[in-house]
Design a protein around this motif. Structure first.
Motif, PDB file in Angstrom:
ATOM      1  N   ARG A 180     -33.493   5.461 -29.215  1.00  0.00           N
ATOM      2  CA  ARG A 180     -34.329   4.844 -28.188  1.00  0.00           C
ATOM      3  C   ARG A 180     -35.818   4.851 -28.558  1.00  0.00           C
ATOM      4  NH1 ARG A 180     -33.222   7.189 -22.441  1.00  0.00           N
ATOM      5  NH2 ARG A 180     -33.668   5.031 -21.827  1.00  0.00           N
ATOM      6  N   ASP A 234     -37.816   1.418 -28.845  1.00  0.00           N
ATOM      7  CA  ASP A 234     -38.094   0.802 -27.544  1.00  0.00           C
ATOM      8  C   ASP A 234     -39.212   1.549 -26.817  1.00  0.00           C
ATOM      9  OD1 ASP A 234     -36.137  -1.106 -27.940  1.00  0.00           O
ATOM     10  OD2 ASP A 234     -34.592   0.023 -26.859  1.00  0.00           O
ATOM     11  N   ALA A 239     -42.518   0.748 -28.528  1.00  0.00           N
ATOM     12  CA  ALA A 239     -42.921  -0.625 -28.224  1.00  0.00           C
ATOM     13  C   ALA A 239     -43.539  -0.702 -26.826  1.00  0.00           C
ATOM     14  CB  ALA A 239     -41.719  -1.562 -28.328  1.00  0.00           C
ATOM     15  N   ARG A 240     -42.992   0.064 -25.892  1.00  0.00           N
ATOM     16  CA  ARG A 240     -43.556   0.064 -24.538  1.00  0.00           C
ATOM     17  C   ARG A 240     -44.952   0.675 -24.541  1.00  0.00           C
ATOM     18  NH1 ARG A 240     -41.632  -0.867 -19.588  1.00  0.00           N
ATOM     19  NH2 ARG A 240     -42.801   0.021 -17.830  1.00  0.00           N
ATOM     20  N   SER A 282     -39.865   2.991 -38.023  1.00  0.00           N
ATOM     21  CA  SER A 282     -39.947   2.152 -36.830  1.00  0.00           C
ATOM     22  C   SER A 282     -41.390   1.986 -36.385  1.00  0.00           C
ATOM     23  CB  SER A 282     -39.114   2.770 -35.705  1.00  0.00           C
ATOM     24  OG  SER A 282     -39.174   1.991 -34.538  1.00  0.00           O
ATOM     25  N   TYR A 314     -38.485  12.131 -23.541  1.00  0.00           N
ATOM     26  CA  TYR A 314     -39.141  10.848 -23.254  1.00  0.00           C
ATOM     27  C   TYR A 314     -39.963  10.891 -21.977  1.00  0.00           C
ATOM     28  CZ  TYR A 314     -36.968   8.454 -27.175  1.00  0.00           C
ATOM     29  OH  TYR A 314     -36.607   8.068 -28.448  1.00  0.00           O
ATOM     30  N   TRP A 370     -40.304   5.146 -19.812  1.00  0.00           N
ATOM     31  CA  TRP A 370     -39.668   3.897 -19.382  1.00  0.00           C
ATOM     32  C   TRP A 370     -40.290   3.369 -18.089  1.00  0.00           C
ATOM     33  CZ3 TRP A 370     -37.530   3.246 -23.736  1.00  0.00           C
ATOM     34  CH2 TRP A 370     -36.948   4.321 -24.416  1.00  0.00           C
TER      35      TRP A 370
END
Length: 369
Positions: A57, A60, A63-64, A93, A275, A291
């Motif tokens: 993860r 992602d 990127a956020r 990444s 996270y 997130w």
């Protein structure tokens, strides 16, 4: 050349927003060392729920952060980040999306990974050093023979154009800062950076502190002498801590007003192995999970609550781009006088000096040198 130019243009596009942001990422709470002044030490029993960041993860999440917070620099930490089995995938990444990766390590596992880290895009690497005497350093780390591993690694890092910076905690293991500087230079380091001692518990789940370590239970007089030692080191090897940062720490010890505020929560963040995104490692509650993060969750309140060097010292270099961003914001509001005032802030001159002092490292971080 094309990728370098696009990277510079990307950074320039962030100027009206106050410049790029940084994120420290703890990819694991495991460590293979036994440092007396750190509670990540595997022999202390603080780590009861062993965790690795879910690498599937990570792309992602980053990127956020790139989109929502303007993050363009990421520092992989731990525990010991090289213990993470998927670390190289995460480094690659980051590089692929134009986010410059750096790494903090104790160096034990480094020799086998130098080439892969270089290929993945790392341009600056921080390696922990605790003392000028190899035996003292290795005893504190519980890693007999690590100094020779570090010497091997720095030579190969230099051959690949990677800057190796000695990361040193200011503790009672350093009676002679000049001797320490000569030692790290002999080990092959290009520069040195100092972490201020941490005795009080951090608010987050980071364990880079120790309430019962005599090594960091230093008096104000000892700390002032240590700051004198840091300044003396500058004549031997480049020091990454800005002079203005040391000056502010002296003011703090004297009970005087500090000049600079911390930009953690606005231009600097900490993300843990769950996270969760925190303002910094010293803050008691996360901003949110990564997130759920949006710019509305950013914090900017002129914090001076702690002396955590990675946030406080870097905030001095961030002072200038933040001031430029503020000037753009005031112009958009139709307040030209306020825009001029933001640019005329006397701290900006000290920020320029700090940036100039870090020219070589910043060039590497930006992928331009």
């Amino acid at each position: 050349m094309g990728s370098t130019r696009s990277g510079i243009m990307d950074l320039l596009r962030l100027v009206p927003q106050g410049g790029p942001a940084i994120c420290n990422v703890s990819v694991t709470n495991l460590c293979n060392a036994t440092c007396d002044f750190c509670n990540f030490a595997h022999d202390k029993g603080f780590v009861t729920d062993r965790r690795f960041l879910d690498a599937t993860r990570f792309g992602d999440a980053l990127a956020r952060l790139r989109e929502q917070a303007g993050v363009r620099f990421v520092t992989f930490m731990g525990g010991e980040p090289l213990l993470h089995p998927k670390l190289l995938e995460m480094v690659r990444s980051a590089s692929a999306m134009g986010i410059q990766p750096t790494l903090v390590t104790n160096g034990w596992l480094l020799p086998a990974k130098v080439e892969a880290l270089a290929d993945a895009g790392v341009t600056t690497l921080f390696i922990s050093i605790d003392a000028a005497d190899p035996a003292v350093h290795e005893k504190n780390r519980g890693l007999k023979g690590v100094c020779e591993r570090i010497r091997d690694a720095t030579a190969r890092l230099r051959a690949r154009g990677i800057m190796a910076v000695a990361s040193v905690a200011m503790t009672r293991l350093i009676p002679d800062y000049a001797a320490l500087a000569r030692f790290v230079k002999d080990l092959g380091f290009s520069a040195i950076t100092f972490s201020y001692p941490r005795k009080a518990a951090l608010g987050s789940n980071s364990l880079v502190w120790s309430e019962d370590s005599a090594l960091v239970d230093m008096t104000a007089a000892e700390l002032l002498a240590a700051f004198d030692g840091v300044e003396a080191v500058r004549s031997i090897i480049p020091v990454q801590n800005p002079r203005a940062g040391i000056a502010d720490m002296r003011r703090r010890l004297a009970g005087q007003e500090e000049r600079f505020v911390c930009h953690a929560g606005y231009k600097y963040f900490y993300m843990d192995w769950n996270y969760d995104l925190w303002r910094c490692e010293d803050w008691a509650t996360p901003l949110s999970s990564v997130w759920e993060f949006t710019p509305a969750k950013m914090m900017r309140d002129g914090c001076q609550a702690c002396t955590t060097d990675c946030y406080r010292d870097t905030s001095i270099m961030l002072q200038l781009p933040v001031a430029i961003g503020d000037a753009f914001a005031r112009l958009r509001e139709g307040r030209p006088v306020a825009a001029v005032q933001a640019l005329a802030d006397r701290r900006n001159a000290l920020s320029i000096g700090a940036v100039i002092g870090h020219g070589s490292r910043l060039g590497r971080l930006a992928g331009t040198g």
